[in-house]
Write an enzyme that holds these catalytic residues in place. Sequence first.
Site, PDB file in Angstrom:
ATOM      1  N   LYS A   1       0.852  -1.193   0.000  1.00 39.45           N
ATOM      2  CA  LYS A   1       0.000   0.000   0.000  1.00 39.45           C
ATOM      3  C   LYS A   1       0.883   1.237   0.000  1.00 39.45           C
ATOM      4  CE  LYS A   1      -4.461   0.976   0.302  1.00 39.45           C
ATOM      5  NZ  LYS A   1      -5.572   0.055  -0.045  1.00 39.45           N
TER       6      LYS A   1
HETATM    7  N1  GLU Z   1      -7.264   0.175  -3.379  1.00 40.75           N
HETATM    8  C1  GLU Z   1      -8.005  -1.026  -3.662  1.00 40.75           C
HETATM    9  C2  GLU Z   1      -8.048  -1.905  -2.431  1.00 40.75           C
HETATM   10  O1  GLU Z   1      -7.902  -1.452  -1.319  1.00 40.75           O
HETATM   11  C3  GLU Z   1      -7.503  -1.734  -4.906  1.00 40.75           C
HETATM   12  C4  GLU Z   1      -6.080  -2.182  -4.886  1.00 40.75           C
HETATM   13  C5  GLU Z   1      -5.570  -2.717  -6.219  1.00 40.75           C
HETATM   14  O2  GLU Z   1      -6.329  -2.831  -7.163  1.00 40.75           O
HETATM   15  O3  GLU Z   1      -4.366  -3.029  -6.257  1.00 40.75           O
HETATM   16  O4  GLU Z   1      -8.314  -3.080  -2.522  1.00 40.75           O
END
Ligand code: GLU
Length: 405
Positions: free
Chosen positions: A94
Amino acid sequence: MQFDTAAEKLGLEDYLCDILKTPNRTVTVNFPVKMDDGTIKVFTGYRVQHNNARGPYKGGIRFSPHVDLDEVNALASWMTWKTAVVDIPFGGAKGGVACDPFELSEGELESLTRRFAYEISDIIGPHVDIPAPDINTNAQVMAWIVDTYSMGQRQDVFAVVTGKPLFLGGSEGRTEATGRGVVITAMEAVNDLGLQPEDLTAILQGYGNVGSNAARILDEEGVKVIGVSDISTALYDPEGLDLKDLEDYVSEHRLLEGYERAEHISPKEKLLEMEADILVPAAIENQITAENADSIKAKLVVEGANGPTTPEADRILYEKGVLVVPDILANAGGVTVSYFEWIQNIQREQWPYELVVSKLTDKMVSAYRTVRNLADEEGVDMRTAAYMIAIGKVAEAITTRGIFP
Ligand code: GLU
């Protein structure tokens, strides 16, 4: 706490707990951005790579004032469990930048995005770590990251991020994917509870990408959406909200504030406690807590947000007999279609919308059933079952690969 309960049930060895409870790598960057008025501001950004035993790191980037290392750490580990639960060959990561994107001009936002992308460009890559949108980031932000990264590589590298614009390597169905996944799992749960969607009402906290799409698709499934909120206010109408009208209003005014065709609930947090069958928290972490869990009336909670329920609240809901479809399952539709987007980029394909939706539905239904079955077998809640499945998969990948060197 969520990890420990599941790890104990699995009898996980201590060294595996140690590996899985800490991220592989945390990167903090402080970088200057030239503002429109000529001043220079320093911003702080993070990229946390939690685990890549099952495949390249994967996870979104958020722009928000409350971003800090603790938050990004937690969100990175949730990505590891999420990709494992829906069985896609990625790990978890993240990123985030502490900033208020609504106080920045379009140009400042682009400069900030590009400089952050540059700062993390050594540790991302289409087979290394693949960012995506999250809170306050979108397809445009992803396009800037692709461009910045590609400039450095001196070749186009579309697969370095997902959630891109359709005409720049994006996938059909990606924008609505998280919301759609929330509704697919909600409908499975509705069916398990022996209920009919047409008899049900729903409330959603959060009207961003996840909440607004989940609301629309719930409505298409026959569920009456009677409450929605965002950072500005909460709206409630027991007769059902006019979602088309709301969408138009928000696309013009950005926020729900000032909308006149529904009652405004104050304080807006009280919306969570209003009478409704389904509650979808689709905003940020720690919204259902020991303070309000007991007042929640819904019989089904489907977590569109990451980490919306605290462990204490989880226990209260479980004891009240509320069925909670946990975040790492319920909101995994976004990263699942991210995976489809990545495959399309690597294979130079463009799949039709119907194919994306049907593949997403298969993945989500199958993950839901696997979690549900284990929960029933073990006599645990769906969160513990989802963690047991995810941790088991990642632990197996680590032990089978062995410890380097
Ligand atoms: N931000 C989204 C999540 O928390 C998508 C992450 C992604 O597609 O890599 O799952």
